[in-house]
Design a protein around this motif. Structure first.
Motif, PDB file in Angstrom:
ATOM      1  N   ILE A  49       0.852  -1.187   0.000  1.00  0.00           N
ATOM      2  CA  ILE A  49       0.000   0.000   0.000  1.00  0.00           C
ATOM      3  C   ILE A  49       0.891   1.241   0.000  1.00  0.00           C
ATOM      4  N   ASN A  51       1.636   3.977   1.400  1.00  0.00           N
ATOM      5  CA  ASN A  51       1.421   4.812   2.582  1.00  0.00           C
ATOM      6  C   ASN A  51       2.606   5.757   2.770  1.00  0.00           C
ATOM      7  N   TYR A 134      -4.811   8.945  -1.131  1.00  0.00           N
ATOM      8  CA  TYR A 134      -3.855   8.439  -0.151  1.00  0.00           C
ATOM      9  C   TYR A 134      -4.552   7.825   1.060  1.00  0.00           C
ATOM     10  N   VAL A 135      -3.783   7.072   1.832  1.00  0.00           N
ATOM     11  CA  VAL A 135      -4.265   6.608   3.127  1.00  0.00           C
ATOM     12  C   VAL A 135      -4.390   7.822   4.049  1.00  0.00           C
ATOM     13  N   ASP A 158     -11.144  11.943   2.587  1.00  0.00           N
ATOM     14  CA  ASP A 158     -10.336  10.731   2.486  1.00  0.00           C
ATOM     15  C   ASP A 158     -11.086   9.734   1.608  1.00  0.00           C
ATOM     16  N   GLY A 161     -11.919   3.457   1.840  1.00  0.00           N
ATOM     17  CA  GLY A 161     -11.235   2.214   1.508  1.00  0.00           C
ATOM     18  C   GLY A 161      -9.762   2.496   1.273  1.00  0.00           C
ATOM     19  N   THR A 162      -8.977   1.445   1.172  1.00  0.00           N
ATOM     20  CA  THR A 162      -7.535   1.569   0.983  1.00  0.00           C
ATOM     21  C   THR A 162      -7.167   1.142  -0.420  1.00  0.00           C
ATOM     22  N   ASP A 164      -4.386   0.364  -3.432  1.00  0.00           N
ATOM     23  CA  ASP A 164      -2.997   0.066  -3.746  1.00  0.00           C
ATOM     24  C   ASP A 164      -2.568   0.917  -4.930  1.00  0.00           C
ATOM     25  N   GLN A 168      -5.146   3.292  -7.201  1.00  0.00           N
ATOM     26  CA  GLN A 168      -5.085   4.753  -7.314  1.00  0.00           C
ATOM     27  C   GLN A 168      -5.164   5.186  -8.776  1.00  0.00           C
TER      28      GLN A 168
END
Length: 248
Positions: A49, A51, A134-135, A158, A161-162, A164, A168
């Motif tokens: 990820i 981050n 972004y995270v 934000d 969800g996250t 990768d 993105q």
């Protein structure tokens, strides 16, 4: 035969190696008579990820070989095309990286993070809404970066969800448009969409019409600074109030 596709300036662009949107955006945004020359950057794990730790690794990765290669085209301007790589380190690191690239390349140099600051200063604005893929912890650092340069973030979105690296870049323009809407706030004088691998450029005009205020994106801001500092106007039309500030 027209020769207006090159000859005025060569623009070198460093691109994170998983980024799929910076290159097509630069083709849309480049002023007439300039040519674009891309080099890819490593230093982070494509399967992790992206981050603040991964992006800090990218920002501090060895630039010796990429710089040697980009110098082969003798660029007039060099763009460091990752916003979060230096946001994760702060303004002092960003300034130092920009100075190092300029010293080694002999070219005017723009970084994505400092271009956002340059764009907002050019617009004369201080309060912004902020969004990125972004995270949240990296968004915190981005907002801190803006604050250290005198900009107040009054709205924030934000991503739910996250994502990768692939995720993105895969966000659709409609996804980005909706993210920008969520980032807006009545006190925001502009909305900032941060990330060179997010398809923000395609929604600038529509989002400005909807919000009634400027929209500043990473890729738009980088090319704005390039055009402004290297006197390469006029800017292409249709990419927001920021580009409208550049005269012929």
């Amino acid at each position: 035969m027209s020769t207006d596709t090159r000859g005025r300036a060569r623009i070198g662009v460093f691109v994170p190696f998983t980024n799929t949107n910076l290159e097509p955006d630069m083709m849309l945004l480049r002023p007439a008579g300039t040519s674009l020359h891309f080099a890819r950057l490593g230093g982070y794990d494509a399967d992790e990820i992206p981050n603040e730790h991964q992006m800090a690794q990218l920002g501090s990765s060895d630039m010796e070989e990429p710089l040697r290669l980009i110098q082969g085209v003798r660029p007039d301007v060099v763009i460091y095309g990752c916003t979060s790589a230096t946001l994760a380190h702060g303004p002092a690191f960003d300034n130092d990286l920009r100075a190092r690239i300029a010293a080694q390349s002999g070219a005017k140099t723009v970084t994505a993070a400092s271009a956002l600051i340059y764009a907002l200063q050019s617009l004369g604005l201080r309060r912004v809404g902020f969004a990125s893929p972004y995270v949240p912890t990296l968004n915190d650092e981005a907002i801190g970066f803006l604050a250290s340069e005198g900009f107040e973030t009054v709205g924030r979105a934000d991503f739910e969800g996250t994502l990768d690296n692939v995720g993105q870049g895969a966000l659709s323009p409609q996804d980005v448009f909706e993210l920008g809407i969520r980032a807006d706030h009545p006190q925001a004088e502009a909305v900032v969409l941060s990330c060179t691998d997010m398809r923000s450029v395609e929604v600038i005009a529509e989002l400005e019409t909807k919000l009634g205020k400027p929209v500043v994106t990473s890729n738009q801001a980088m090319m704005f600074q390039v055009i402004d500092m290297a006197h390469l106007g006029p800017a292409p039309k249709g990419f927001g109030q920021l580009f409208e500030r550049i005269s012929a």
